[in-house]
Design a protein around this motif. Structure first.
Motif, PDB file in Angstrom:
ATOM      1  N   VAL A  23     -45.486  77.112  26.113  1.00  0.00           N
ATOM      2  CA  VAL A  23     -44.446  76.425  25.341  1.00  0.00           C
ATOM      3  C   VAL A  23     -45.073  75.667  24.173  1.00  0.00           C
ATOM      4  CG1 VAL A  23     -42.701  74.582  25.418  1.00  0.00           C
ATOM      5  CG2 VAL A  23     -42.807  76.281  27.256  1.00  0.00           C
ATOM      6  N   ASP A  24     -46.144  74.937  24.439  1.00  0.00           N
ATOM      7  CA  ASP A  24     -46.820  74.188  23.377  1.00  0.00           C
ATOM      8  C   ASP A  24     -47.278  75.121  22.260  1.00  0.00           C
ATOM      9  OD1 ASP A  24     -48.079  72.057  21.999  1.00  0.00           O
ATOM     10  OD2 ASP A  24     -49.947  72.361  23.104  1.00  0.00           O
ATOM     11  N   GLU A  25     -47.908  76.211  22.614  1.00  0.00           N
ATOM     12  CA  GLU A  25     -48.389  77.166  21.612  1.00  0.00           C
ATOM     13  C   GLU A  25     -47.236  77.823  20.850  1.00  0.00           C
ATOM     14  OE1 GLU A  25     -51.527  77.764  20.561  1.00  0.00           O
ATOM     15  OE2 GLU A  25     -52.118  76.113  21.864  1.00  0.00           O
ATOM     16  N   ALA A  26     -46.138  78.132  21.524  1.00  0.00           N
ATOM     17  CA  ALA A  26     -44.993  78.751  20.860  1.00  0.00           C
ATOM     18  C   ALA A  26     -44.383  77.795  19.835  1.00  0.00           C
ATOM     19  CB  ALA A  26     -43.936  79.165  21.889  1.00  0.00           C
ATOM     20  N   VAL A  27     -44.279  76.525  20.199  1.00  0.00           N
ATOM     21  CA  VAL A  27     -43.732  75.539  19.260  1.00  0.00           C
ATOM     22  C   VAL A  27     -44.680  75.352  18.084  1.00  0.00           C
ATOM     23  CG1 VAL A  27     -43.072  73.112  18.973  1.00  0.00           C
ATOM     24  CG2 VAL A  27     -42.334  74.380  21.006  1.00  0.00           C
ATOM     25  N   ARG A  28     -45.966  75.258  18.356  1.00  0.00           N
ATOM     26  CA  ARG A  28     -46.956  75.103  17.272  1.00  0.00           C
ATOM     27  C   ARG A  28     -46.948  76.288  16.319  1.00  0.00           C
ATOM     28  NH1 ARG A  28     -52.260  71.947  19.055  1.00  0.00           N
ATOM     29  NH2 ARG A  28     -51.402  70.748  20.777  1.00  0.00           N
TER      30      ARG A  28
END
Length: 122
Positions: A23-28
């Motif tokens: 999730v963190d990587e997708a948002v970034r």
């Protein structure tokens, strides 16, 4: 506590950690280069919503342990949130550091309250 429950906690905790990373990587990837760590904000607010929902559902002890403590506990991250805040502060991005704390707390508490209300209504 049974061995099966211990294994479930380990698996759910691992899954929560991997989900946090994804999730963190997708948002970034959708908003690269921003000073405010939106990926961790999304993780923590969505985790607060889910944890509130689980609390509202009043699950039994084992289900609460597996879903709340292991899965959601591993998914959300206080330490990364604080490190992101300290990093912004040390780069003299005081407004970003303060916004990270205030926005995260306000949205997190609101999400937990909404989740709990929805869970209790189900």
């Amino acid at each position: 506590m049974t061995v099966l429950l211990w294994v479930g906690v380990a698996v759910a905790g691992g899954a929560g950690s991997v989900l946090r990373l994804l999730v963190d990587e997708a948002v970034r990837a959708r908003r690269p280069g921003g000073d405010l760590p939106l990926g961790i904000l999304v993780v923590n607010v969505s985790g607060a919503l889910v944890l509130g929902l689980l609390a509202g559902l009043a699950l039994d002890h084992d289900a609460s342990l597996l879903l709340g403590t292991a899965l959601v506990g591993a998914y959300t991250t206080f330490s990364t949130w604080m490190l992101d805040t300290v990093n912004a502060w040390s780069r003299r991005l005081v407004a970003v550091a303060v916004a990270n704390v205030v926005v995260s707390l306000a949205l997190g508490v609101a999400a937990a309250a909404v989740g709990r209300a929805v869970g209790a209504a189900v």
